[in-house]
Design an enzyme around this catalytic site. Structure first.
Site, PDB file in Angstrom:
ATOM      1  N   ALA A  66       1.125  -1.295  -0.035  1.00 33.82           N
ATOM      2  CA  ALA A  66       0.200  -0.128   0.220  1.00 33.82           C
ATOM      3  C   ALA A  66       1.021   1.078  -0.016  1.00 33.82           C
ATOM      4  O   ALA A  66       2.155   1.190   0.249  1.00 33.82           O
ATOM      5  CB  ALA A  66      -1.207   0.172   1.115  1.00 33.82           C
ATOM      6  N   GLY A 111       0.408  -4.943   0.996  1.00 33.30           N
ATOM      7  CA  GLY A 111      -0.681  -5.059   0.441  1.00 33.30           C
ATOM      8  C   GLY A 111      -0.795  -5.866  -1.112  1.00 33.30           C
ATOM      9  O   GLY A 111      -1.173  -6.461  -1.992  1.00 33.30           O
ATOM     10  N   GLU A 114      -0.441  -9.480  -0.881  1.00 36.46           N
ATOM     11  CA  GLU A 114      -1.629 -10.093  -0.193  1.00 36.46           C
ATOM     12  C   GLU A 114      -2.743  -9.654  -1.271  1.00 36.46           C
ATOM     13  O   GLU A 114      -3.501 -10.553  -1.179  1.00 36.46           O
ATOM     14  CB  GLU A 114      -2.564  -8.850   0.942  1.00 36.46           C
ATOM     15  CG  GLU A 114      -2.019  -8.418   2.379  1.00 36.46           C
ATOM     16  CD  GLU A 114      -2.060  -7.695   3.206  1.00 36.46           C
ATOM     17  OE1 GLU A 114      -1.784  -6.058   2.664  1.00 36.46           O
ATOM     18  OE2 GLU A 114      -3.115  -7.442   4.181  1.00 36.46           O
ATOM     19  N   GLU A 134       4.940  -4.775   7.499  1.00 34.80           N
ATOM     20  CA  GLU A 134       3.582  -3.614   7.856  1.00 34.80           C
ATOM     21  C   GLU A 134       4.676  -3.839   9.143  1.00 34.80           C
ATOM     22  O   GLU A 134       4.690  -2.848   9.682  1.00 34.80           O
ATOM     23  CB  GLU A 134       2.719  -3.826   8.306  1.00 34.80           C
ATOM     24  CG  GLU A 134       2.093  -4.166   6.679  1.00 34.80           C
ATOM     25  CD  GLU A 134       2.297  -5.344   5.416  1.00 34.80           C
ATOM     26  OE1 GLU A 134       2.669  -6.381   5.634  1.00 34.80           O
ATOM     27  OE2 GLU A 134       0.600  -5.396   4.848  1.00 34.80           O
TER      28      GLU A 134
HETATM   29  N1  COA Z   1       4.429   3.226  -1.102  1.00 35.75           N
HETATM   30  C1  COA Z   1       5.017   4.527  -1.431  1.00 35.75           C
HETATM   31  N2  COA Z   1       5.915   4.376  -1.837  1.00 35.75           N
HETATM   32  C2  COA Z   1       6.728   3.512  -1.904  1.00 35.75           C
HETATM   33  C3  COA Z   1       5.933   1.986  -1.988  1.00 35.75           C
HETATM   34  C4  COA Z   1       5.641   2.321  -0.766  1.00 35.75           C
HETATM   35  N3  COA Z   1       5.010   1.002  -0.390  1.00 35.75           N
HETATM   36  N4  COA Z   1       7.543   1.485  -2.005  1.00 35.75           N
HETATM   37  C5  COA Z   1       8.372   1.908  -2.869  1.00 35.75           C
HETATM   38  N5  COA Z   1       7.819   2.930  -3.128  1.00 35.75           N
HETATM   39  C6  COA Z   1       8.372   4.433  -3.560  1.00 35.75           C
HETATM   40  C7  COA Z   1       9.762   4.641  -2.928  1.00 35.75           C
HETATM   41  O1  COA Z   1       9.639   5.974  -1.700  1.00 35.75           O
HETATM   42  C8  COA Z   1      10.919   5.460  -4.188  1.00 35.75           C
HETATM   43  O2  COA Z   1       9.763   6.536  -4.236  1.00 35.75           O
HETATM   44  P1  COA Z   1      11.229   7.814  -4.581  1.00 35.75           P
HETATM   45  O3  COA Z   1      11.744   7.854  -6.054  1.00 35.75           O
HETATM   46  O4  COA Z   1       9.754   8.821  -5.240  1.00 35.75           O
HETATM   47  O5  COA Z   1      11.974   8.215  -3.726  1.00 35.75           O
HETATM   48  C9  COA Z   1       9.983   4.202  -4.934  1.00 35.75           C
HETATM   49  O6  COA Z   1       9.253   3.822  -4.745  1.00 35.75           O
HETATM   50  C10 COA Z   1      11.409   3.767  -5.584  1.00 35.75           C
HETATM   51  O7  COA Z   1      11.662   2.825  -4.084  1.00 35.75           O
HETATM   52  P2  COA Z   1      13.350   2.686  -3.024  1.00 35.75           P
HETATM   53  O8  COA Z   1      12.897   2.285  -2.344  1.00 35.75           O
HETATM   54  O9  COA Z   1      14.265   3.441  -3.858  1.00 35.75           O
HETATM   55  O10 COA Z   1      13.647   1.564  -4.176  1.00 35.75           O
HETATM   56  P3  COA Z   1      14.609   0.318  -3.307  1.00 35.75           P
HETATM   57  O11 COA Z   1      14.968  -0.250  -4.912  1.00 35.75           O
HETATM   58  O12 COA Z   1      15.906   1.093  -2.821  1.00 35.75           O
HETATM   59  O13 COA Z   1      13.918  -0.404  -2.376  1.00 35.75           O
HETATM   60  C11 COA Z   1      12.367  -1.596  -1.663  1.00 35.75           C
HETATM   61  C12 COA Z   1      12.818  -1.240  -2.540  1.00 35.75           C
HETATM   62  C13 COA Z   1      10.791  -3.063  -2.087  1.00 35.75           C
HETATM   63  C14 COA Z   1      13.055  -2.522  -0.555  1.00 35.75           C
HETATM   64  C15 COA Z   1      11.406  -0.114  -0.692  1.00 35.75           C
HETATM   65  O14 COA Z   1      11.038   0.229  -1.433  1.00 35.75           O
HETATM   66  C16 COA Z   1      10.625  -0.478   0.474  1.00 35.75           C
HETATM   67  O15 COA Z   1      11.382  -1.160   1.607  1.00 35.75           O
HETATM   68  N6  COA Z   1       9.301  -0.085   0.216  1.00 35.75           N
HETATM   69  C17 COA Z   1       8.259   0.255   0.921  1.00 35.75           C
HETATM   70  C18 COA Z   1       7.975  -1.713   1.700  1.00 35.75           C
HETATM   71  C19 COA Z   1       6.705  -2.112   2.569  1.00 35.75           C
HETATM   72  O16 COA Z   1       6.863  -1.475   3.520  1.00 35.75           O
HETATM   73  N7  COA Z   1       5.700  -2.087   2.261  1.00 35.75           N
HETATM   74  C20 COA Z   1       4.684  -2.627   2.705  1.00 35.75           C
HETATM   75  C21 COA Z   1       3.760  -0.872   2.798  1.00 35.75           C
HETATM   76  S1  COA Z   1       1.729  -0.947   4.039  1.00 35.75           S
END
Ligand code: COA
Length: 260
Positions: A66, A111, A114, A134
């Site tokens: 999400a 999400g 999920e 989460e």
């Molecule tokens: N919600 C909003 N934005 C998200 C996102 C999310 N769940 N997951 C990734 N993004 C965005 C990042 O903020 C970034 O945006 P920006 O370029 O404007 O800063 C872009 O997507 C790229 O992500 P980034 O974190 O730079 O890529 P990465 O390869 O370094 O890391 C992940 C990848 C998946 C490990 C990391 O993005 C992450 O941990 N995301 C959240 C996962 C999460 O907790 N999901 C559950 C949410 S309830």
């Protein structure tokens, strides 16, 4: 239909839905969740569409969760509504009555995991990573992840994933039953389509009733679930497809199912 954050392609009975926010790793903001709801409502009613593949845009992610930016600003009442709305959308996918395969092409987190679990099968590319991080954000699954993950991989394995928030790679996800199979990244969509078309060669009512028996039956006591199965079996014996399928076998020719 046109969407801001989804791509929709249809070919020969198969719809391919692609979540398309690659710069945000296809994170599900409100708009995207609403569009997913709308597209699956339409695909459910579209007689031309017999099966669906759901995937993510870009090289890195299926859906990275999400949208954390939106989540961060929610009140308790909004949080509950967020969760209920998401659950309803995912229930719609699970209850579509046509096979839905998630082609997990990278991160499927929160999400996103999920969402993949609400699909009937999951095929992962070898670079995919799945998990429910989460808890690292001080929240928890809200799109039925606590329930679907436990049912898919068992309580012990589900709790390890849910409570650590650590990701599992594609091979491990396959070993524990979270995904059905793992394929090379460049073969993912072809493999998903091949598997879906194998299913679609069968009777559409057979597929629909089987999905219904499994989905509904798993939530019932065994005896009641068997009764549902027997009732659906009785009903399927009234269909043209049943007559055609059994006759075709006896006449040693391929069946031509009409979904009637
Ligand atoms: N919600 C909003 N934005 C998200 C996102 C999310 N769940 N997951 C990734 N993004 C965005 C990042 O903020 C970034 O945006 P920006 O370029 O404007 O800063 C872009 O997507 C790229 O992500 P980034 O974190 O730079 O890529 P990465 O390869 O370094 O890391 C992940 C990848 C998946 C490990 C990391 O993005 C992450 O941990 N995301 C959240 C996962 C999460 O907790 N999901 C559950 C949410 S309830």
């Amino acid at each position: 239909m046109s969407f801001d954050n989804l791509l929709l392609e249809k070919r020969d009975g198969v719809a391919i839905v692609t979540v398309n926010r690659p710069d945000k790793l296809n994170a599900l903001n409100r708009r995207t969740r609403e569009e997913l709801d709308a597209v699956f409502t339409a695909l459910g009613a579209d007689a031309e569409v017999r099966g669906v593949i759901l995937t993510g845009s870009g090289e890195k992610a299926f859906v990275a969760g999400a949208d954390i930016g939106e989540l961060a600003a929610q009140s308790p009442v909004e949080g509950k509504e967020f969760s209920l709305r998401g659950q309803r959308t995912l229930d719609k996918i699970e209850g579509l009555g046509k096979p839905v395969i998630a082609a997990v092409n990278g991160f499927a987190l929160g999400g996103g995991c999920e969402l993949a679990m609400a699909c009937h099968l999951r095929i992962a590319s070898d670079n995919a990573r799945l998990g429910t991080p989460e808890v690292k954000l001080g929240i928890m699954c809200g799109y039925a992840g606590t329930q679907r993950l436990s049912r898919l991989v068992g309580k012990g394995r589900a709790l390890e994933i849910l409570l650590t928030g650590e990701m599992v790679d594609a091979q491990e996800a396959c070993r524990i039953g979270l995904v059905n199979r793992v394929v090379a990244k460049d073969k993912l969509l072809a493999e998903a389509e091949g598997l879906l078309r194998k299913m679609l060669a069968n009777g559409p009512i057979s597929l629909r009733f089987t999905l219904e028996a499994v989905n509904a039956g798993l939530e019932m006591p065994f005896a009641q679930a068997q009764y549902v199965e027997a009732t659906l079996f009785g009903l399927i014996c009234t269909t043209e497809d049943m007559k055609e399928g059994t006759r075709a076998f006896l006449e040693k020719r391929p069946a031509k199912f009409q979904g009637k």
